[in-house]
Enzyme design. Structure first.
Site, PDB file in Angstrom:
ATOM      1  N   ASP A 167      37.390  32.300  67.810  1.00 48.41           N
ATOM      2  CA  ASP A 167      37.757  33.667  67.442  1.00 48.41           C
ATOM      3  C   ASP A 167      39.019  33.919  68.252  1.00 48.41           C
ATOM      4  OD1 ASP A 167      38.196  36.467  67.652  1.00 48.41           O
ATOM      5  OD2 ASP A 167      36.176  36.787  66.885  1.00 48.41           O
ATOM      6  N   HIS A 168      40.165  33.902  67.610  1.00 44.44           N
ATOM      7  CA  HIS A 168      41.390  33.865  68.407  1.00 44.44           C
ATOM      8  C   HIS A 168      41.603  35.116  69.255  1.00 44.44           C
ATOM      9  CE1 HIS A 168      43.236  36.098  65.046  1.00 44.44           C
ATOM     10  NE2 HIS A 168      44.189  36.429  65.884  1.00 44.44           N
ATOM     11  N   HIS A 230      36.281  39.635  65.185  1.00 41.21           N
ATOM     12  CA  HIS A 230      37.177  40.157  66.223  1.00 41.21           C
ATOM     13  C   HIS A 230      36.701  41.483  66.828  1.00 41.21           C
ATOM     14  CE1 HIS A 230      39.635  37.021  64.758  1.00 41.21           C
ATOM     15  NE2 HIS A 230      40.281  37.675  63.823  1.00 41.21           N
TER      16      HIS A 230
END
Ligand code: BG6
Length: 480
Positions: A167-168, A230
Protein backbone atom coordinates in the site's frame (compact mmCIF):
# COMPACT_ATOMS: atom_id res chain seq x y z
CA UNK A 1 13.20 -8.73 -9.50
CA UNK A 2 10.57 -9.86 -11.95
CA UNK A 3 7.84 -7.40 -12.78
CA UNK A 4 4.65 -8.91 -14.16
CA UNK A 5 2.76 -6.18 -15.96
CA UNK A 6 6.06 -4.69 -17.10
CA UNK A 7 4.51 -2.45 -19.74
CA UNK A 8 1.74 -1.12 -17.50
CA UNK A 9 1.41 2.33 -15.91
CA UNK A 10 2.55 1.20 -12.50
CA UNK A 11 5.76 -0.40 -13.76
CA UNK A 12 6.65 2.46 -16.08
CA UNK A 13 5.56 5.37 -13.92
CA UNK A 14 6.46 4.17 -10.47
CA UNK A 15 8.51 0.98 -10.19
CA UNK A 16 11.21 1.61 -12.77
CA UNK A 17 11.82 5.22 -11.70
CA UNK A 18 12.04 4.01 -8.09
CA UNK A 19 14.51 1.28 -9.06
CA UNK A 20 16.51 3.81 -11.07
CA UNK A 21 16.77 6.02 -7.96
CA UNK A 22 17.84 3.08 -5.81
CA UNK A 23 20.44 2.16 -8.42
CA UNK A 24 21.69 5.73 -8.55
CA UNK A 25 21.93 5.88 -4.77
CA UNK A 26 23.98 2.66 -4.77
CA UNK A 27 21.24 0.79 -2.88
CA UNK A 28 20.93 -2.11 -5.33
CA UNK A 29 23.30 -5.05 -5.06
CA UNK A 30 25.75 -5.28 -7.96
CA UNK A 31 24.07 -8.53 -9.05
CA UNK A 32 20.53 -7.19 -9.03
CA UNK A 33 18.70 -7.78 -12.30
CA UNK A 34 15.25 -6.59 -13.29
CA UNK A 35 13.19 -8.63 -15.69
CA UNK A 36 10.03 -7.03 -17.02
CA UNK A 37 7.33 -9.40 -18.25
CA UNK A 38 4.34 -8.59 -20.42
CA UNK A 39 2.47 -9.95 -23.40
CA UNK A 40 3.67 -7.56 -26.07
CA UNK A 41 6.34 -8.93 -28.36
CA UNK A 42 9.28 -6.61 -28.26
CA UNK A 43 13.02 -6.88 -27.91
CA UNK A 44 15.04 -6.06 -24.82
CA UNK A 45 16.38 -2.90 -26.43
CA UNK A 46 12.92 -1.68 -27.43
CA UNK A 47 11.77 -2.18 -23.86
CA UNK A 48 14.81 -0.39 -22.50
CA UNK A 49 14.03 2.55 -24.77
CA UNK A 50 10.42 2.57 -23.55
CA UNK A 51 11.60 2.45 -19.94
CA UNK A 52 14.09 5.26 -20.56
CA UNK A 53 11.39 7.49 -22.03
CA UNK A 54 9.21 7.02 -19.00
CA UNK A 55 12.00 7.39 -16.47
CA UNK A 56 13.21 10.59 -18.10
CA UNK A 57 9.68 11.95 -17.76
CA UNK A 58 9.33 10.89 -14.11
CA UNK A 59 12.77 11.60 -12.70
CA UNK A 60 13.89 15.17 -11.97
CA UNK A 61 16.26 16.46 -14.65
CA UNK A 62 19.05 16.99 -12.15
CA UNK A 63 18.84 13.33 -11.14
CA UNK A 64 18.80 11.77 -14.58
CA UNK A 65 22.03 11.35 -16.46
CA UNK A 66 22.79 9.21 -19.45
CA UNK A 67 25.73 7.31 -17.95
CA UNK A 68 23.81 6.30 -14.86
CA UNK A 69 20.90 5.29 -17.07
CA UNK A 70 23.18 3.20 -19.29
CA UNK A 71 24.46 1.27 -16.27
CA UNK A 72 20.92 0.88 -14.95
CA UNK A 73 19.73 -0.38 -18.34
CA UNK A 74 22.33 -3.17 -18.19
CA UNK A 75 20.32 -4.58 -15.30
CA UNK A 76 17.08 -4.34 -17.23
CA UNK A 77 15.78 -7.18 -19.38
CA UNK A 78 12.44 -8.00 -20.99
CA UNK A 79 10.68 -11.26 -21.74
CA UNK A 80 7.36 -11.47 -23.60
CA UNK A 81 5.03 -13.93 -21.91
CA UNK A 82 1.39 -14.50 -21.12
CA UNK A 83 1.02 -14.83 -17.37
CA UNK A 84 -2.22 -16.78 -17.74
CA UNK A 85 -0.45 -19.57 -19.69
CA UNK A 86 1.36 -22.13 -17.57
CA UNK A 87 3.57 -23.15 -20.54
CA UNK A 88 5.09 -19.67 -20.58
CA UNK A 89 6.42 -20.22 -17.07
CA UNK A 90 8.55 -23.09 -18.36
CA UNK A 91 10.14 -20.61 -20.77
CA UNK A 92 10.55 -18.14 -17.93
CA UNK A 93 12.32 -20.82 -15.86
CA UNK A 94 14.75 -21.47 -18.72
CA UNK A 95 15.39 -17.77 -19.06
CA UNK A 96 16.18 -17.49 -15.35
CA UNK A 97 18.48 -20.51 -15.24
CA UNK A 98 18.73 -22.92 -12.35
CA UNK A 99 20.48 -20.93 -9.62
CA UNK A 100 18.32 -21.55 -6.52
CA UNK A 101 20.37 -19.44 -4.12
CA UNK A 102 19.17 -16.15 -5.59
CA UNK A 103 16.53 -14.07 -3.89
CA UNK A 104 13.74 -13.69 -6.43
CA UNK A 105 11.11 -11.06 -6.04
CA UNK A 106 7.97 -11.43 -8.13
CA UNK A 107 6.20 -8.10 -8.37
CA UNK A 108 2.61 -8.54 -9.54
CA UNK A 109 1.81 -5.18 -11.11
CA UNK A 110 -1.18 -6.75 -12.86
CA UNK A 111 -4.92 -6.96 -12.39
CA UNK A 112 -5.75 -8.98 -9.24
CA UNK A 113 -7.61 -11.47 -11.43
CA UNK A 114 -4.18 -12.81 -12.47
CA UNK A 115 -2.70 -13.20 -8.98
CA UNK A 116 -3.94 -16.74 -8.35
CA UNK A 117 -2.81 -18.04 -11.75
CA UNK A 118 0.62 -16.50 -11.47
CA UNK A 119 1.24 -17.96 -8.02
CA UNK A 120 0.20 -21.46 -9.01
CA UNK A 121 2.12 -21.35 -12.29
CA UNK A 122 5.25 -20.25 -10.43
CA UNK A 123 4.86 -23.20 -8.12
CA UNK A 124 4.33 -25.72 -10.90
CA UNK A 125 7.34 -24.39 -12.77
CA UNK A 126 9.48 -24.79 -9.63
CA UNK A 127 10.07 -21.06 -9.40
CA UNK A 128 8.67 -20.47 -5.92
CA UNK A 129 11.57 -21.82 -3.84
CA UNK A 130 12.24 -20.71 -0.23
CA UNK A 131 14.08 -17.59 -1.36
CA UNK A 132 11.28 -16.33 -3.56
CA UNK A 133 9.09 -13.42 -2.42
CA UNK A 134 5.94 -12.09 -3.95
CA UNK A 135 4.68 -8.51 -3.97
CA UNK A 136 0.99 -7.86 -4.57
CA UNK A 137 -0.39 -4.50 -5.56
CA UNK A 138 -3.66 -3.34 -4.13
CA UNK A 139 -6.54 -3.85 -4.49
CA UNK A 140 -6.29 -7.43 -3.27
CA UNK A 141 -9.55 -8.68 -4.78
CA UNK A 142 -12.77 -6.71 -5.07
CA UNK A 143 -14.56 -8.09 -2.00
CA UNK A 144 -13.83 -10.10 1.14
CA UNK A 145 -14.57 -13.34 -0.66
CA UNK A 146 -12.29 -12.67 -3.60
CA UNK A 147 -9.54 -11.37 -1.30
CA UNK A 148 -9.77 -14.56 0.75
CA UNK A 149 -9.51 -16.65 -2.41
CA UNK A 150 -6.44 -14.73 -3.55
CA UNK A 151 -4.83 -14.89 -0.12
CA UNK A 152 -5.47 -18.63 0.08
CA UNK A 153 -4.02 -19.25 -3.39
CA UNK A 154 -0.95 -17.14 -2.63
CA UNK A 155 -0.64 -18.73 0.81
CA UNK A 156 -0.57 -22.19 -0.77
CA UNK A 157 2.64 -21.21 -2.57
CA UNK A 158 4.33 -18.56 -0.38
CA UNK A 159 4.28 -18.49 3.40
CA UNK A 160 3.07 -15.20 4.89
CA UNK A 161 6.57 -13.89 5.68
CA UNK A 162 7.33 -13.93 1.94
CA UNK A 163 4.15 -12.12 0.87
CA UNK A 164 4.38 -8.33 0.58
CA UNK A 165 1.00 -6.64 0.07
CA UNK A 166 1.90 -3.15 -0.90
CA UNK A 167 0.00 0.00 0.00
CA UNK A 168 2.18 2.82 -1.22
CA UNK A 169 0.69 5.25 1.30
CA UNK A 170 2.63 3.42 4.00
CA UNK A 171 5.84 4.29 2.16
CA UNK A 172 5.14 8.02 2.24
CA UNK A 173 7.53 9.90 4.47
CA UNK A 174 4.88 11.85 6.38
CA UNK A 175 2.88 8.71 7.05
CA UNK A 176 5.89 7.29 8.81
CA UNK A 177 6.36 10.63 10.46
CA UNK A 178 2.90 10.27 11.90
CA UNK A 179 4.18 7.25 13.81
CA UNK A 180 7.22 9.24 14.96
CA UNK A 181 4.96 12.09 16.04
CA UNK A 182 2.74 9.80 18.05
CA UNK A 183 5.22 7.35 19.48
CA UNK A 184 8.44 9.32 19.85
CA UNK A 185 6.90 12.34 21.58
CA UNK A 186 5.29 12.31 25.00
CA UNK A 187 3.31 15.44 24.29
CA UNK A 188 0.34 14.10 22.38
CA UNK A 189 -0.32 10.73 23.97
CA UNK A 190 -2.35 11.95 26.99
CA UNK A 191 -4.74 13.92 24.77
CA UNK A 192 -4.87 11.48 21.86
CA UNK A 193 -8.26 10.08 22.80
CA UNK A 194 -11.92 10.64 23.39
CA UNK A 195 -12.55 13.45 25.86
CA UNK A 196 -9.87 15.61 24.21
CA UNK A 197 -10.37 15.03 20.51
CA UNK A 198 -13.63 16.17 18.97
CA UNK A 199 -13.19 14.38 15.65
CA UNK A 200 -10.66 13.33 13.02
CA UNK A 201 -10.74 14.06 9.28
CA UNK A 202 -8.82 12.10 6.70
CA UNK A 203 -9.05 13.65 3.23
CA UNK A 204 -7.35 12.44 0.08
CA UNK A 205 -8.28 14.52 -2.92
CA UNK A 206 -7.01 14.31 -6.46
CA UNK A 207 -7.38 16.63 -9.42
CA UNK A 208 -6.70 13.76 -11.82
CA UNK A 209 -9.53 11.78 -13.34
CA UNK A 210 -9.21 8.11 -14.24
CA UNK A 211 -6.63 8.75 -16.98
CA UNK A 212 -6.20 5.58 -19.02
CA UNK A 213 -7.33 3.27 -16.21
CA UNK A 214 -11.04 3.49 -17.05
CA UNK A 215 -11.65 -0.22 -17.45
CA UNK A 216 -10.10 -1.01 -14.05
CA UNK A 217 -11.59 1.98 -12.26
CA UNK A 218 -15.11 1.51 -13.54
CA UNK A 219 -15.17 -1.92 -11.87
CA UNK A 220 -13.52 -0.67 -8.70
CA UNK A 221 -14.70 2.84 -7.80
CA UNK A 222 -13.27 5.06 -5.07
CA UNK A 223 -14.33 2.74 -2.26
CA UNK A 224 -12.24 -0.18 -3.47
CA UNK A 225 -9.51 1.91 -5.07
CA UNK A 226 -8.80 4.25 -2.15
CA UNK A 227 -10.89 3.72 0.99
CA UNK A 228 -10.38 -0.02 1.46
CA UNK A 229 -6.63 0.47 1.51
CA UNK A 230 -5.06 3.94 1.68
CA UNK A 231 -7.65 5.71 3.82
CA UNK A 232 -8.13 2.82 6.21
CA UNK A 233 -4.37 2.48 6.59
CA UNK A 234 -4.14 6.15 7.53
CA UNK A 235 -7.00 5.70 9.96
CA UNK A 236 -5.15 2.77 11.56
CA UNK A 237 -1.99 4.79 12.05
CA UNK A 238 -3.89 7.65 13.67
CA UNK A 239 -5.92 5.38 15.91
CA UNK A 240 -3.76 2.39 16.84
CA UNK A 241 -2.17 1.80 20.22
CA UNK A 242 1.61 2.04 20.51
CA UNK A 243 3.08 -1.25 19.34
CA UNK A 244 5.46 -3.03 21.70
CA UNK A 245 8.22 -2.92 19.08
CA UNK A 246 8.60 -1.38 15.65
CA UNK A 247 8.53 -4.67 13.85
CA UNK A 248 6.18 -6.26 11.36
CA UNK A 249 4.12 -8.37 13.74
CA UNK A 250 3.77 -5.81 16.52
CA UNK A 251 2.75 -2.95 14.23
CA UNK A 252 0.34 -5.03 12.22
CA UNK A 253 -1.25 -6.57 15.33
CA UNK A 254 -2.20 -3.09 16.49
CA UNK A 255 -3.58 -2.06 13.10
CA UNK A 256 -5.76 -5.14 12.88
CA UNK A 257 -7.29 -4.34 16.26
CA UNK A 258 -8.45 -0.98 14.90
CA UNK A 259 -9.92 -2.48 11.74
CA UNK A 260 -11.77 -5.01 13.85
CA UNK A 261 -13.07 -2.25 16.12
CA UNK A 262 -14.61 -0.27 13.25
CA UNK A 263 -18.35 -0.12 13.79
CA UNK A 264 -20.06 -1.83 10.87
CA UNK A 265 -22.13 0.44 8.64
CA UNK A 266 -24.93 -1.71 7.36
CA UNK A 267 -28.40 -1.49 5.85
CA UNK A 268 -30.01 1.93 5.97
CA UNK A 269 -27.10 3.39 7.96
CA UNK A 270 -25.25 3.77 4.65
CA UNK A 271 -27.68 6.55 3.74
CA UNK A 272 -26.89 8.39 6.91
CA UNK A 273 -23.20 7.81 7.29
CA UNK A 274 -21.85 7.64 3.76
CA UNK A 275 -22.00 9.74 0.62
CA UNK A 276 -20.94 8.56 -2.80
CA UNK A 277 -20.44 10.89 -5.71
CA UNK A 278 -19.48 10.95 -9.36
CA UNK A 279 -17.95 13.88 -11.20
CA UNK A 280 -19.67 15.67 -14.01
CA UNK A 281 -18.00 17.99 -16.51
CA UNK A 282 -16.14 20.95 -15.05
CA UNK A 283 -12.87 22.82 -14.98
CA UNK A 284 -9.57 21.77 -13.47
CA UNK A 285 -6.85 24.41 -13.52
CA UNK A 286 -8.83 26.40 -16.09
CA UNK A 287 -9.15 23.40 -18.44
CA UNK A 288 -12.52 21.88 -19.36
CA UNK A 289 -12.69 18.21 -18.42
CA UNK A 290 -15.44 15.73 -19.34
CA UNK A 291 -17.85 13.97 -17.02
CA UNK A 292 -16.72 10.62 -15.62
CA UNK A 293 -19.12 8.66 -17.85
CA UNK A 294 -17.46 10.15 -20.93
CA UNK A 295 -13.99 8.98 -19.89
CA UNK A 296 -12.27 6.36 -22.03
CA UNK A 297 -13.30 2.75 -21.24
CA UNK A 298 -16.02 3.83 -18.83
CA UNK A 299 -19.66 2.80 -19.31
CA UNK A 300 -21.88 5.65 -20.49
CA UNK A 301 -24.42 4.85 -17.80
CA UNK A 302 -21.85 3.92 -15.18
CA UNK A 303 -22.89 4.37 -11.57
CA UNK A 304 -19.39 3.84 -10.21
CA UNK A 305 -18.45 6.33 -7.50
CA UNK A 306 -15.47 8.63 -7.97
CA UNK A 307 -15.99 10.20 -4.55
CA UNK A 308 -16.73 8.78 -1.11
CA UNK A 309 -17.27 10.40 2.26
CA UNK A 310 -17.88 8.32 5.37
CA UNK A 311 -18.49 8.94 9.02
CA UNK A 312 -16.70 6.07 10.73
CA UNK A 313 -16.65 5.09 14.36
CA UNK A 314 -14.10 3.03 16.26
CA UNK A 315 -15.65 1.04 19.06
CA UNK A 316 -12.94 0.92 21.69
CA UNK A 317 -12.04 2.74 24.90
CA UNK A 318 -9.73 5.26 23.28
CA UNK A 319 -12.08 6.36 20.54
CA UNK A 320 -15.64 5.85 21.77
CA UNK A 321 -17.75 8.77 20.56
CA UNK A 322 -15.06 10.31 18.29
CA UNK A 323 -16.16 10.35 14.64
CA UNK A 324 -13.53 9.71 11.98
CA UNK A 325 -14.59 11.42 8.76
CA UNK A 326 -13.03 9.95 5.64
CA UNK A 327 -13.21 11.62 2.25
CA UNK A 328 -11.62 10.90 -1.09
CA UNK A 329 -12.39 11.77 -4.66
CA UNK A 330 -11.10 12.29 -8.16
CA UNK A 331 -11.33 15.56 -10.11
CA UNK A 332 -11.57 17.66 -6.98
CA UNK A 333 -10.44 21.24 -6.64
CA UNK A 334 -7.01 20.35 -5.28
CA UNK A 335 -4.61 17.49 -4.82
CA UNK A 336 -4.16 16.92 -1.17
CA UNK A 337 -3.73 14.21 1.42
CA UNK A 338 -4.18 15.33 4.95
CA UNK A 339 -5.21 14.30 8.40
CA UNK A 340 -6.82 16.76 10.73
CA UNK A 341 -7.06 16.14 14.45
CA UNK A 342 -9.63 18.54 15.81
CA UNK A 343 -9.32 18.95 19.56
CA UNK A 344 -12.18 19.98 21.83
CA UNK A 345 -12.44 23.59 22.99
CA UNK A 346 -11.09 24.57 26.39
CA UNK A 347 -13.63 23.76 29.11
CA UNK A 348 -14.13 27.40 30.04
CA UNK A 349 -13.69 30.29 27.58
CA UNK A 350 -11.87 33.00 29.51
CA UNK A 351 -11.36 35.35 26.61
CA UNK A 352 -14.53 34.96 24.65
CA UNK A 353 -13.32 34.27 21.14
CA UNK A 354 -11.03 31.23 21.46
CA UNK A 355 -11.00 28.39 18.97
CA UNK A 356 -10.16 24.80 19.66
CA UNK A 357 -6.68 23.51 18.81
CA UNK A 358 -6.14 21.49 15.70
CA UNK A 359 -3.28 19.45 14.41
CA UNK A 360 -2.94 19.21 10.65
CA UNK A 361 -0.76 16.52 9.17
CA UNK A 362 -0.22 17.07 5.46
CA UNK A 363 1.16 14.32 3.30
CA UNK A 364 0.66 16.09 -0.01
CA UNK A 365 1.34 18.39 -1.79
CA UNK A 366 3.92 19.47 0.80
CA UNK A 367 4.92 17.48 3.85
CA UNK A 368 3.95 19.53 6.79
CA UNK A 369 2.74 19.14 10.33
CA UNK A 370 1.18 22.14 11.93
CA UNK A 371 -0.40 22.69 15.29
CA UNK A 372 -2.84 25.51 15.61
CA UNK A 373 -2.71 27.25 18.98
CA UNK A 374 -4.44 30.37 20.20
CA UNK A 375 -2.29 33.45 20.74
CA UNK A 376 -3.00 37.02 21.74
CA UNK A 377 -2.87 39.49 18.90
CA UNK A 378 -0.62 42.48 19.66
CA UNK A 379 -2.10 45.60 21.18
CA UNK A 380 -4.51 46.40 23.87
CA UNK A 381 -7.11 43.89 25.03
CA UNK A 382 -7.17 40.13 24.96
CA UNK A 383 -8.01 39.60 21.32
CA UNK A 384 -7.15 36.04 20.39
CA UNK A 385 -5.95 34.80 17.09
CA UNK A 386 -4.96 31.35 15.85
CA UNK A 387 -1.22 30.95 15.29
CA UNK A 388 0.52 28.01 13.70
CA UNK A 389 3.38 26.01 15.11
CA UNK A 390 4.60 24.86 11.77
CA UNK A 391 6.96 22.08 10.94
CA UNK A 392 7.72 21.95 7.25
CA UNK A 393 9.46 18.62 6.90
CA UNK A 394 10.94 19.37 3.51
CA UNK A 395 12.61 22.48 4.99
CA UNK A 396 13.62 20.77 8.20
CA UNK A 397 15.47 18.03 6.32
CA UNK A 398 16.46 20.20 3.39
CA UNK A 399 19.72 18.59 2.44
CA UNK A 400 18.16 15.15 2.17
CA UNK A 401 16.40 14.00 -0.97
CA UNK A 402 12.79 12.97 -0.33
CA UNK A 403 12.30 9.36 -1.23
CA UNK A 404 9.31 8.30 -3.25
CA UNK A 405 7.09 5.80 -1.43
CA UNK A 406 7.95 3.04 -3.91
CA UNK A 407 11.70 3.48 -3.39
CA UNK A 408 11.35 2.93 0.30
CA UNK A 409 8.97 0.00 -0.08
CA UNK A 410 10.96 -1.75 -2.79
CA UNK A 411 14.04 -1.55 -0.61
CA UNK A 412 12.06 -3.03 2.28
CA UNK A 413 11.04 -5.97 0.05
CA UNK A 414 14.65 -6.47 -1.00
CA UNK A 415 15.68 -6.43 2.67
CA UNK A 416 12.76 -8.68 3.63
CA UNK A 417 11.15 -6.21 6.08
CA UNK A 418 7.36 -6.37 5.98
CA UNK A 419 6.53 -3.81 8.70
CA UNK A 420 5.06 -1.40 6.16
CA UNK A 421 3.09 -4.03 4.23
CA UNK A 422 -0.39 -5.31 4.85
CA UNK A 423 -0.82 -8.67 6.48
CA UNK A 424 -3.44 -11.10 5.24
CA UNK A 425 -5.81 -10.58 8.18
CA UNK A 426 -5.49 -6.80 7.82
CA UNK A 427 -6.63 -6.83 4.21
CA UNK A 428 -9.49 -9.14 5.04
CA UNK A 429 -10.59 -7.07 8.06
CA UNK A 430 -10.67 -3.98 5.82
CA UNK A 431 -12.88 -5.76 3.29
CA UNK A 432 -15.11 -7.01 6.10
CA UNK A 433 -15.93 -3.38 6.91
CA UNK A 434 -16.11 -2.13 3.32
CA UNK A 435 -18.26 -4.90 1.80
CA UNK A 436 -21.49 -4.13 3.72
CA UNK A 437 -21.24 -0.46 2.72
CA UNK A 438 -21.01 -1.36 -0.96
CA UNK A 439 -23.83 -3.85 -0.43
CA UNK A 440 -25.92 -1.18 1.32
CA UNK A 441 -25.48 1.19 -1.63
CA UNK A 442 -26.64 -1.55 -3.90
CA UNK A 443 -29.60 -2.64 -1.76
CA UNK A 444 -30.85 0.90 -1.27
CA UNK A 445 -30.17 2.10 -4.80
CA UNK A 446 -27.87 4.80 -3.51
CA UNK A 447 -26.62 6.07 -6.82
CA UNK A 448 -23.72 8.52 -6.81
CA UNK A 449 -24.44 12.21 -6.25
CA UNK A 450 -23.14 14.37 -9.07
CA UNK A 451 -20.43 16.96 -8.36
CA UNK A 452 -18.75 19.26 -10.83
CA UNK A 453 -15.14 18.48 -11.65
CA UNK A 454 -13.01 21.08 -9.88
CA UNK A 455 -15.37 21.38 -6.88
CA UNK A 456 -14.99 19.97 -3.36
CA UNK A 457 -17.35 17.07 -4.02
CA UNK A 458 -21.11 16.72 -3.58
CA UNK A 459 -22.80 19.00 -1.06
CA UNK A 460 -24.16 15.95 0.76
CA UNK A 461 -20.58 15.33 1.97
CA UNK A 462 -20.69 18.72 3.69
CA UNK A 463 -23.99 17.85 5.32
CA UNK A 464 -22.39 14.77 6.84
CA UNK A 465 -20.43 17.11 9.12
CA UNK A 466 -22.66 20.17 9.20
CA UNK A 467 -25.49 18.36 10.93
CA UNK A 468 -23.07 18.02 13.87
CA UNK A 469 -21.89 21.62 13.46
CA UNK A 470 -18.58 20.59 12.01
CA UNK A 471 -17.09 21.23 8.61
CA UNK A 472 -14.35 19.90 6.39
CA UNK A 473 -11.07 21.77 6.64
CA UNK A 474 -10.61 23.72 3.41
CA UNK A 475 -7.83 26.15 2.53
CA UNK A 476 -10.28 29.03 2.28
CA UNK A 477 -11.08 28.69 5.99
CA UNK A 478 -9.47 31.46 8.00
CA UNK A 479 -8.09 28.95 10.47
CA UNK A 480 -6.79 26.47 7.87
C1 BG6 B 1 -3.59 4.54 -6.26
C2 BG6 B 1 -4.96 4.58 -6.87
O1 BG6 B 1 -3.48 3.48 -5.36
O2 BG6 B 1 -3.35 5.76 -5.58
C3 BG6 B 1 -5.09 5.76 -7.81
O3 BG6 B 1 -5.20 3.37 -7.57
C4 BG6 B 1 -4.72 7.04 -7.13
O4 BG6 B 1 -6.41 5.84 -8.33
C5 BG6 B 1 -3.37 6.90 -6.41
O5 BG6 B 1 -4.63 8.05 -8.10
C6 BG6 B 1 -3.10 8.11 -5.55
O6 BG6 B 1 -1.79 8.05 -5.05
P1 BG6 B 1 -0.97 9.35 -4.66
O7 BG6 B 1 0.31 8.84 -4.12
O8 BG6 B 1 -0.82 10.15 -5.92
O9 BG6 B 1 -1.82 10.06 -3.64
Amino acid sequence: MLVFGGTGDLALHKLLPALYHLHRAGRLHADTRILALARSQQSRSTYQALAERHCRAQVARSEFDTDTWARFAERLDYLPMDASQSADFGRLGKHLGTAQDRVRIYYLATAPSLFEDIASHLKIAGLAGPKARIVLEKPIGHSLQSAQAINAAIGAVFDESRVFRIDHYLGKETVQNLMALRFANALFEPVWRTGHIDHVQISVGETLGVENRGSYYDQAGAMRDMVQNHLLQLLCLVAMEAPVRFDAESVRNEKVKILEALKPITGLDVQDQTVRGQYTAGKIGGQEVPAYYFERNVDNDSDTETFVAIQAQINNWRWAGVPFYLRTGKRLARKTSEILIQFKPVPHQLFGNGEANRLLIRLQPEERISLQLMGKSPGKGMRLQPVELDLNLADAFQQQRRWDAYERLLLDVIEGDSTLFMRRDEVEAAWRWVDPIIQGWHDHYQSPRPYAAGSNGPEQADNLLERHERHWAEPQDPQY
